[in-house]
Scaffold this motif. Structure first.
Motif, PDB file in Angstrom:
ATOM      1  N   ASN A  23      39.747  14.389   8.439  1.00  0.00           N
ATOM      2  CA  ASN A  23      39.117  15.694   8.657  1.00  0.00           C
ATOM      3  C   ASN A  23      39.787  16.539   9.717  1.00  0.00           C
ATOM      4  N   GLY A  24      40.475  15.926  10.651  1.00  0.00           N
ATOM      5  CA  GLY A  24      41.109  16.687  11.723  1.00  0.00           C
ATOM      6  C   GLY A  24      42.615  16.622  11.729  1.00  0.00           C
ATOM      7  N   GLY A  25      43.182  15.732  10.930  1.00  0.00           N
ATOM      8  CA  GLY A  25      44.625  15.539  10.957  1.00  0.00           C
ATOM      9  C   GLY A  25      45.400  16.798  10.585  1.00  0.00           C
ATOM     10  N   GLY A  26      46.325  17.198  11.461  1.00  0.00           N
ATOM     11  CA  GLY A  26      47.178  18.340  11.180  1.00  0.00           C
ATOM     12  C   GLY A  26      46.549  19.695  11.417  1.00  0.00           C
ATOM     13  N   ARG A  27      45.276  19.738  11.822  1.00  0.00           N
ATOM     14  CA  ARG A  27      44.597  21.011  12.029  1.00  0.00           C
ATOM     15  C   ARG A  27      44.401  21.258  13.518  1.00  0.00           C
ATOM     16  N   GLN A  28      44.433  22.541  13.885  1.00  0.00           N
ATOM     17  CA  GLN A  28      44.098  22.869  15.268  1.00  0.00           C
ATOM     18  C   GLN A  28      42.639  22.530  15.557  1.00  0.00           C
ATOM     19  N   TYR A  29      41.748  23.111  14.732  1.00  0.00           N
ATOM     20  CA  TYR A  29      40.315  22.955  14.953  1.00  0.00           C
ATOM     21  C   TYR A  29      39.603  22.894  13.604  1.00  0.00           C
ATOM     22  N   ALA A  30      38.451  22.238  13.610  1.00  0.00           N
ATOM     23  CA  ALA A  30      37.612  22.216  12.415  1.00  0.00           C
ATOM     24  C   ALA A  30      36.227  21.723  12.786  1.00  0.00           C
ATOM     25  N   VAL A  31      35.255  22.042  11.923  1.00  0.00           N
ATOM     26  CA  VAL A  31      33.973  21.347  11.918  1.00  0.00           C
ATOM     27  C   VAL A  31      33.829  20.711  10.548  1.00  0.00           C
ATOM     28  N   ALA A  32      32.979  19.695  10.455  1.00  0.00           N
ATOM     29  CA  ALA A  32      32.938  18.881   9.246  1.00  0.00           C
ATOM     30  C   ALA A  32      32.312  19.586   8.055  1.00  0.00           C
ATOM     31  N   ASP A  33      31.328  20.465   8.311  1.00  0.00           N
ATOM     32  CA  ASP A  33      30.626  21.118   7.215  1.00  0.00           C
ATOM     33  C   ASP A  33      29.976  22.387   7.741  1.00  0.00           C
ATOM     34  N   ALA A  34      29.323  23.127   6.853  1.00  0.00           N
ATOM     35  CA  ALA A  34      28.766  24.431   7.221  1.00  0.00           C
ATOM     36  C   ALA A  34      27.599  24.337   8.195  1.00  0.00           C
ATOM     37  N   ALA A  35      27.014  23.154   8.343  1.00  0.00           N
ATOM     38  CA  ALA A  35      25.892  22.997   9.258  1.00  0.00           C
ATOM     39  C   ALA A  35      26.333  22.563  10.653  1.00  0.00           C
ATOM     40  N   SER A  36      27.472  21.871  10.747  1.00  0.00           N
ATOM     41  CA  SER A  36      27.912  21.310  12.024  1.00  0.00           C
ATOM     42  C   SER A  36      28.187  22.388  13.063  1.00  0.00           C
ATOM     43  N   TRP A  37      27.576  22.236  14.223  1.00  0.00           N
ATOM     44  CA  TRP A  37      27.813  23.059  15.399  1.00  0.00           C
ATOM     45  C   TRP A  37      27.485  24.537  15.171  1.00  0.00           C
ATOM     46  N   LYS A  38      26.630  24.835  14.225  1.00  0.00           N
ATOM     47  CA  LYS A  38      26.242  26.227  13.995  1.00  0.00           C
ATOM     48  C   LYS A  38      25.429  26.728  15.182  1.00  0.00           C
ATOM     49  N   VAL A  39      25.767  27.914  15.670  1.00  0.00           N
ATOM     50  CA  VAL A  39      25.095  28.498  16.826  1.00  0.00           C
ATOM     51  C   VAL A  39      24.012  29.462  16.354  1.00  0.00           C
ATOM     52  N   THR A  40      22.812  29.286  16.866  1.00  0.00           N
ATOM     53  CA  THR A  40      21.686  30.160  16.530  1.00  0.00           C
ATOM     54  C   THR A  40      20.975  30.584  17.811  1.00  0.00           C
ATOM     55  N   ALA A  41      20.171  31.612  17.684  1.00  0.00           N
ATOM     56  CA  ALA A  41      19.407  32.086  18.843  1.00  0.00           C
ATOM     57  C   ALA A  41      18.236  31.150  19.106  1.00  0.00           C
ATOM     58  N   GLY A  42      17.992  30.852  20.400  1.00  0.00           N
ATOM     59  CA  GLY A  42      16.841  30.048  20.780  1.00  0.00           C
ATOM     60  C   GLY A  42      15.636  30.926  21.072  1.00  0.00           C
ATOM     61  N   THR A  43      14.583  30.327  21.557  1.00  0.00           N
ATOM     62  CA  THR A  43      13.345  31.075  21.834  1.00  0.00           C
ATOM     63  C   THR A  43      13.233  31.493  23.294  1.00  0.00           C
ATOM     64  N   ALA A  44      13.984  30.835  24.182  1.00  0.00           N
ATOM     65  CA  ALA A  44      13.959  31.210  25.594  1.00  0.00           C
ATOM     66  C   ALA A  44      14.848  32.432  25.831  1.00  0.00           C
ATOM     67  N   ASP A  45      14.751  33.008  27.013  1.00  0.00           N
ATOM     68  CA  ASP A  45      15.547  34.194  27.334  1.00  0.00           C
ATOM     69  C   ASP A  45      17.043  33.900  27.217  1.00  0.00           C
ATOM     70  N   ARG A  46      17.712  34.674  26.357  1.00  0.00           N
ATOM     71  CA  ARG A  46      19.167  34.609  26.166  1.00  0.00           C
ATOM     72  C   ARG A  46      19.646  33.178  25.881  1.00  0.00           C
ATOM     73  N   GLU A  47      18.817  32.430  25.176  1.00  0.00           N
ATOM     74  CA  GLU A  47      19.169  31.050  24.827  1.00  0.00           C
ATOM     75  C   GLU A  47      19.895  30.997  23.491  1.00  0.00           C
ATOM     76  N   VAL A  48      20.931  30.165  23.412  1.00  0.00           N
ATOM     77  CA  VAL A  48      21.553  29.834  22.133  1.00  0.00           C
ATOM     78  C   VAL A  48      21.506  28.319  21.965  1.00  0.00           C
ATOM     79  N   ARG A  49      21.427  27.900  20.704  1.00  0.00           N
ATOM     80  CA  ARG A  49      21.365  26.477  20.399  1.00  0.00           C
ATOM     81  C   ARG A  49      22.514  26.105  19.473  1.00  0.00           C
ATOM     82  N   ILE A  50      23.141  24.977  19.769  1.00  0.00           N
ATOM     83  CA  ILE A  50      24.278  24.492  19.001  1.00  0.00           C
ATOM     84  C   ILE A  50      23.816  23.280  18.209  1.00  0.00           C
TER      85      ILE A  50
END
Length: 293
Positions: A23-50
């Motif tokens: 999955n990582g061989g020969g690549r600079q960067y990657a994530v495994a799938d569309a769900a991995s490490w997706k960043v979304t807004a949290g409920t606290a002030d200026r919070e983001v969740r990974i």
């Protein structure tokens, strides 16, 4: 434990090595799938969740098994774009999620890029605005399996020669120009839409009035009759949404009863007559033009 890593100095077992190479061989960067490490807004002030998931960068595989929360500082005024990264430290042999302060520009700020020592993998660009508790924009900068991305900003950092990445219906290829300078080439890979019916003007009798997109080309076929003829500027049809040209496109009728009479495909989607019919009553338009970008 939030993040476990394989690939730093020390033992890498066989399952870790097979996953890292595949999955990582020969690549600079990657994530495994569309769900991995997706960043979304949290409920606290200026919070983001990974989100949990797997990511790869310069020979290191990281598995996050817990949602990570970051709180972004409020700007004193205006807006600021902060970069969320996977921060890899080969001295400590650890990977963490962190924030790099940006500016008001919607662009990737300066980050550390020294693989083998310290390196930051871009995950998302997040906009925070003075006086607002929620983040106001999240730009997804992940690259899935090294070949699928979500925003053209990834082209600012995923720029090794030979890189190919798809964003939406566009494929980007990192190449060199005629004098050897690195450039991005784009190819429209919109799938064949099939023939799509246009909106017909009820003042005409139609045999057909259709448009079709294949990649970067729009094809059209229109055959219609108007018994009283037509004047300059009369409307014939409305092009389907998303198919209108970027520039006004003039075409001539090939019908024996109206041959040479010009029509114009407007940028707003209207198909209009360009000149009067001079008594001719039929129109046949068949051809193609470059699709809007």
């Amino acid at each position: 434990m939030a993040i476990s890593s394989a690939g730093y100095e020390g033992t890498v077992d066989e399952p870790q090595w097979s996953d890292l190479l595949a999955n990582g061989g020969g690549r600079q960067y990657a994530v495994a799938d569309a769900a991995s490490w997706k960043v979304t807004a949290g409920t606290a002030d200026r919070e983001v969740r990974i989100a949990v998931g797997r990511g790869y960068g310069y020979g290191v595989r990281d598995v996050s098994d817990t949602v990570v929360s970051l709180t972004l500082p409020a700007p004193s005024s205006g807006s600021r774009y902060d970069l969320i990264v996977a921060h890899r430290d080969w001295q400590a042999n650890v990977t963490t999620f962190t924030r790099i302060a940006g500016s008001s520009a919607r662009s990737i700020p300066t980050r550390v890029q020294t693989p083998g020592t310290i390196d930051d993998q871009p995950i998302a660009l997040v906009r925070v605005t003075a006086g607002q508790t929620q983040v106001t924009e999240i730009v997804d900068l992940r690259v899935v399996n090294g070949s699928l991305a979500f925003d053209e900003l990834v082209l600012q950092y995923l720029n090794r020669l030979g890189t190919k990445v798809r964003i939406g219906v566009t494929e980007w290829d990192r190449d060199v120009d005629s004098v050897g300078n690195p450039v991005w080439n784009r190819t429209d890979v919109t799938p064949d839409t099939g023939w799509v019916e246009a909106t017909r003007n009820g003042g005409w009798a139609f045999q057909y009035c259709q448009f079709r997109r294949v990649g970067a080309v729009i094809f059209y076929r229109i055959a219609a009759e108007r018994t009283q003829g037509w004047g300059a500027g009369d409307n014939l049809a409305i092009i389907p949404a998303g198919f209108a040209p970027d520039v006004a496109t003039y075409v001539a009728s090939s019908s024996s009863r109206g041959q040479g009479r010009e029509f114009v495909f407007q940028t707003n989607g209207s198909v209009d007559t360009a000149i009067a019919s001079s008594g001719a009553t039929n129109v046949t338009l068949i051809g193609s033009y470059v699709a809007p970008r």
